[in-house]
Design a protein around this motif. Sequence first.
Motif, PDB file in Angstrom:
ATOM      1  N   ASP A 123      -3.168  -3.420  -2.152  1.00 34.85           N
ATOM      2  CA  ASP A 123      -2.889  -4.792  -2.356  1.00 34.85           C
ATOM      3  C   ASP A 123      -3.409  -5.150  -3.626  1.00 34.85           C
ATOM      4  O   ASP A 123      -2.647  -6.170  -4.136  1.00 34.85           O
ATOM      5  N   GLU A 124      -4.439  -4.801  -4.088  1.00 30.60           N
ATOM      6  CA  GLU A 124      -5.280  -5.110  -5.237  1.00 30.60           C
ATOM      7  C   GLU A 124      -4.177  -4.759  -6.475  1.00 30.60           C
ATOM      8  O   GLU A 124      -4.030  -5.570  -7.500  1.00 30.60           O
ATOM      9  N   SER A 181      -7.391  -0.792  -3.810  1.00 29.58           N
ATOM     10  CA  SER A 181      -6.379  -0.901  -2.456  1.00 29.58           C
ATOM     11  C   SER A 181      -5.003  -0.822  -3.131  1.00 29.58           C
ATOM     12  O   SER A 181      -4.934  -1.721  -4.329  1.00 29.58           O
ATOM     13  N   SER A 197       4.810  -7.867  -4.898  1.00 32.71           N
ATOM     14  CA  SER A 197       4.484  -7.627  -3.479  1.00 32.71           C
ATOM     15  C   SER A 197       4.064  -6.247  -2.990  1.00 32.71           C
ATOM     16  O   SER A 197       4.369  -5.242  -3.926  1.00 32.71           O
ATOM     17  N   ARG A 198       3.136  -5.928  -2.193  1.00 27.14           N
ATOM     18  CA  ARG A 198       3.132  -4.553  -1.590  1.00 27.14           C
ATOM     19  C   ARG A 198       4.298  -3.793  -1.264  1.00 27.14           C
ATOM     20  O   ARG A 198       4.228  -2.647  -1.760  1.00 27.14           O
TER      21      ARG A 198
END
Length: 316
Positions: A231-232, A229, A240-241
Amino acid sequence: MAQGGSNSGGSGRFTLDQWRQVSRERYNWDLLLQGDADAANRFVGEYSAWGDGDTRFLHSRAMAARVRPFKPAQGRIRLVFLLSGKARISARAGSGWKEVGQGDLFLLDTSLVKDAEWTAHSDLCLQLPSHADLPLADGADCRTGEAVTPVDDPVLSNALKAQLRLLAARGGELPEHARARMLSSMVDLTVMALRAPASAAGDCASGQDILLAKAQQYLQTHFRRHDLSVDEVAAAVGCSRTSLYRLFSAQSLTVLGCLREIRLQRCHAALAESPPQVNIARIAFQHGFVDLHAFTRLFKRRFGITPGQARASRSG
């Protein structure tokens, strides 16, 4: 409600009406609740703060709301670290809305804000002296008309985030005079770091290049995983994303687009190397693709031939 004194700003837990007053006095925000009467009854805001004059540190948590400057002429520059939640902020003279999310660090010039919409969120905020003129390391100026200026350099961002976390965790334990010195040192550090000369632009760019390279290397290493993902990837490289999206966008890329390209290129090579008895669906699955039809469509769009044709042409 506690009132600010010398190097003291108070703390508390507040209802909607109380938080509206706190927002006006401490943040210079005029709060407009998003939602119905039940949302107003459920609203809770919390904050702790200390400081004197226009230099303050604030740690707040609040439910979703829309805000605008209460007194625009009294706007300040703030360093904001968004611990949770997200916001959309528009500038009076800027171009559209700027979005910030969990983990982002940015300068916010409240004198330039037109509107801001916050989800339920928590943040750490350092209000900087009104006389601070803060050109960023890439030569941009936080007073160019945009209310939000991201602090994207990974080294600088991580250092300032660590200091803000330290203030939040330990500042309340210190006696007033020690806390005042700690706050003053943090302000000096922030202003000095953000006043980096334009000649440091190459260092800033290289810092972002390193972060981008780390993200791309992570994708190269883990591209086979179906559960990988955004986020990972962001967590793995330490940003941050939202910052990760910005890094790729600056290169006219997207995170998922880069991952898809890696998978397609690896599949293309695998088709030439694998024995004929290994079916295409298995190769696609081993390289991160779950849906064979979607894979075939993407492969043909990328290379102009189907996976089967690629295998046939290679074997011929």
